[in-house]
Scaffold this active site. Structure first.
Site, PDB file in Angstrom:
ATOM      1  N   ASP A  43     119.472 -55.807  -0.645  1.00 25.07           N
ATOM      2  CA  ASP A  43     119.546 -56.921   0.308  1.00 25.07           C
ATOM      3  C   ASP A  43     120.654 -57.907  -0.035  1.00 25.07           C
ATOM      4  OD1 ASP A  43     118.257 -57.791  -1.997  1.00 25.07           O
ATOM      5  OD2 ASP A  43     116.299 -57.871  -1.063  1.00 25.07           O
TER       6      ASP A  43
ATOM      7  N   ASP B 238     104.892 -63.122  -2.606  1.00 23.64           N
ATOM      8  CA  ASP B 238     104.189 -62.832  -1.351  1.00 23.64           C
ATOM      9  C   ASP B 238     104.075 -61.322  -1.110  1.00 23.64           C
ATOM     10  OD1 ASP B 238     106.738 -62.091  -0.628  1.00 23.64           O
ATOM     11  OD2 ASP B 238     106.990 -63.572   0.958  1.00 23.64           O
TER      12      ASP B 238
ATOM     13  N   HIS C  14     106.497 -59.034  -1.210  1.00 23.00           N
ATOM     14  CA  HIS C  14     107.616 -58.319  -0.590  1.00 23.00           C
ATOM     15  C   HIS C  14     108.311 -57.375  -1.554  1.00 23.00           C
ATOM     16  CE1 HIS C  14     110.396 -61.997  -1.601  1.00 23.00           C
ATOM     17  NE2 HIS C  14     110.567 -61.066  -2.518  1.00 23.00           N
TER      18      HIS C  14
ATOM     19  N   GLU D  73     109.212 -59.211   4.204  1.00 20.44           N
ATOM     20  CA  GLU D  73     108.190 -60.238   4.091  1.00 20.44           C
ATOM     21  C   GLU D  73     106.901 -59.788   4.787  1.00 20.44           C
ATOM     22  OE1 GLU D  73     108.917 -62.176   1.923  1.00 20.44           O
ATOM     23  OE2 GLU D  73     110.453 -63.660   2.331  1.00 20.44           O
TER      24      GLU D  73
HETATM   25  C1  F6R Z   1     115.980 -58.736  -4.701  1.00 18.59           C
HETATM   26  C2  F6R Z   1     114.797 -58.417  -3.933  1.00 18.59           C
HETATM   27  C3  F6R Z   1     113.537 -59.198  -4.062  1.00 18.59           C
HETATM   28  C4  F6R Z   1     113.154 -59.503  -5.507  1.00 18.59           C
HETATM   29  C5  F6R Z   1     111.871 -60.316  -5.565  1.00 18.59           C
HETATM   30  C6  F6R Z   1     111.500 -60.688  -6.978  1.00 18.59           C
HETATM   31  O1  F6R Z   1     117.036 -57.840  -4.398  1.00 18.59           O
HETATM   32  O2  F6R Z   1     114.868 -57.534  -3.136  1.00 18.59           O
HETATM   33  O3  F6R Z   1     112.502 -58.470  -3.462  1.00 18.59           O
HETATM   34  O4  F6R Z   1     112.999 -58.310  -6.205  1.00 18.59           O
HETATM   35  O5  F6R Z   1     111.996 -61.462  -4.794  1.00 18.59           O
HETATM   36  O6  F6R Z   1     112.454 -61.547  -7.497  1.00 18.59           O
HETATM   37  P1  F6R Z   1     112.401 -61.995  -9.040  1.00 18.59           P
HETATM   38  O7  F6R Z   1     112.724 -60.762  -9.838  1.00 18.59           O
HETATM   39  O8  F6R Z   1     113.491 -63.022  -9.156  1.00 18.59           O
HETATM   40  O9  F6R Z   1     111.051 -62.514  -9.297  1.00 18.59           O
END
Ligand code: F6R
Length: 274
Positions: free
Chosen positions: A67, A136, A138, A143
């Site tokens: 992403d 959440d 994801h 989301e």
């Molecule tokens: C990032 C992504 C997100 C993160 C998630 C956890 O490319 O796709 O899904 O993996 O938000 O983020 P952290 O590792 O910072 O807790």
């Protein structure tokens, strides 16, 4: 689904990196799906170390990132393109033309998203996708409520995600509200998926995702439907799992590492004298 619980973030990162490195060694022209965020940084550090100390070769590897924030150019220090260069690409021998990160500035978003999906297909599909998990639930920026068959597209981030990611920006108002993200279906097409999760603040969502029902409200829960998923969890992130002793037991008794059972005693069969 295999759940591997490790005592520290470093142990978790090392094991996840080893799985990626094994693929790169066995299939030098493999296609890797990569993630950003804090959690995979340790995995990238270990891959960089293996490249430096053990000659792990990325020259034929192709990558696709999950992403990118919509509105941020690749040169923006908070963009995921920038992050990947800083944390991995500039430290290994991967040619720039084999790296793909969604564009945060595409004007025709639908055309860009179809192109991205097409590039993944042209590369032969993703061999191994690395994912983190949001509080959440994801995966990528899918989301709650995202279709479990969704493909690459633009999504609106939840307030929780915006607030969680504000730590990388000087103010929460600077965090983009949209992202271009691979869909849940895109991720599920990968041949292997590796999830990493670290810290107490992920413990509740990890239970929902790995032991709860499969639901679009927790998009990571769909990983339960994939045939080749390994979740590497640091022990705090795993602390609320109901079956954690069993997962540990499975890890300690992996086929191939078991003590062979004693050979059965050879007893003469009694003749049936009827
Ligand atoms: C990032 C992504 C997100 C993160 C998630 C956890 O490319 O796709 O899904 O993996 O938000 O983020 P952290 O590792 O910072 O807790």
């Amino acid at each position: 689904m295999e759940i591997v619980i490790q005592p520290t973030y470093e142990d978790m990162s090392r094991l996840a990196a080893q799985q990626i490195a094994t693929l790169v060694r066995n299939k030098p022209s493999c296609v890797l799906g990569l993630a950003t965020g804090s959690t995979p940084i340790g995995v990238y550090q270990e891959l960089i170390r293996m490249h430096r100390d053990e000659g792990l070769d990325f020259s034929k590897v192709t990558t696709f990132n999950l992403d990118e924030y919509y509105g941020l150019a690749a040169t923006h220090p908070q963009s995921y393109s920038y992050f990947m260069n800083e944390e991995l690409f500039s430290h290994i021998n991967i040619p720039a033309e084999q790296i793909h990160v969604p564009s945060g500035v595409a004007t025709d978003i639908d055309a860009f998203c179809s192109w991205y999906e097409g590039e993944i297909l042209k590369a032969g599909g993703i061999d191994l996708q690395l994912v983190g998990i949001g509080r959440d639930g994801h995966i990528a920026f899918n989301e709650p409520g995202s279709s479990l068959q969704s493909r690459t597209r633009m999504k609106t981030l939840t307030r929780e995600t915006v607030e969680d990611n504000a730590r990388f920006f000087s103010d929460v108002s600077e965090v983009p509200r949209y992202a271009i993200t691979m869909g849940v279906g895109t991720i599920m097409d990968a041949r292997e998926i590796v999830m990493v999760a670290n810290g107490k603040n992920k413990a509740s969502v990890i239970v929902e995702a790995l032991e709860g029902p499969v639901t679009s409200q927790v998009t990571a829960s769909v990983l339960q439907m994939h045939p080749h998923v390994v979740c590497y969890l640091e022990k705090q992130a795993a602390s609320k799992l109901t079956n954690r002793e069993y997962y540990q037991w499975v890890f300690e008794n992996k086929p191939g590492t078991e003590v062979p059972a004693p050979a059965p005693k050879t007893t003469r069969k009694k003749k049936n004298r009827r």
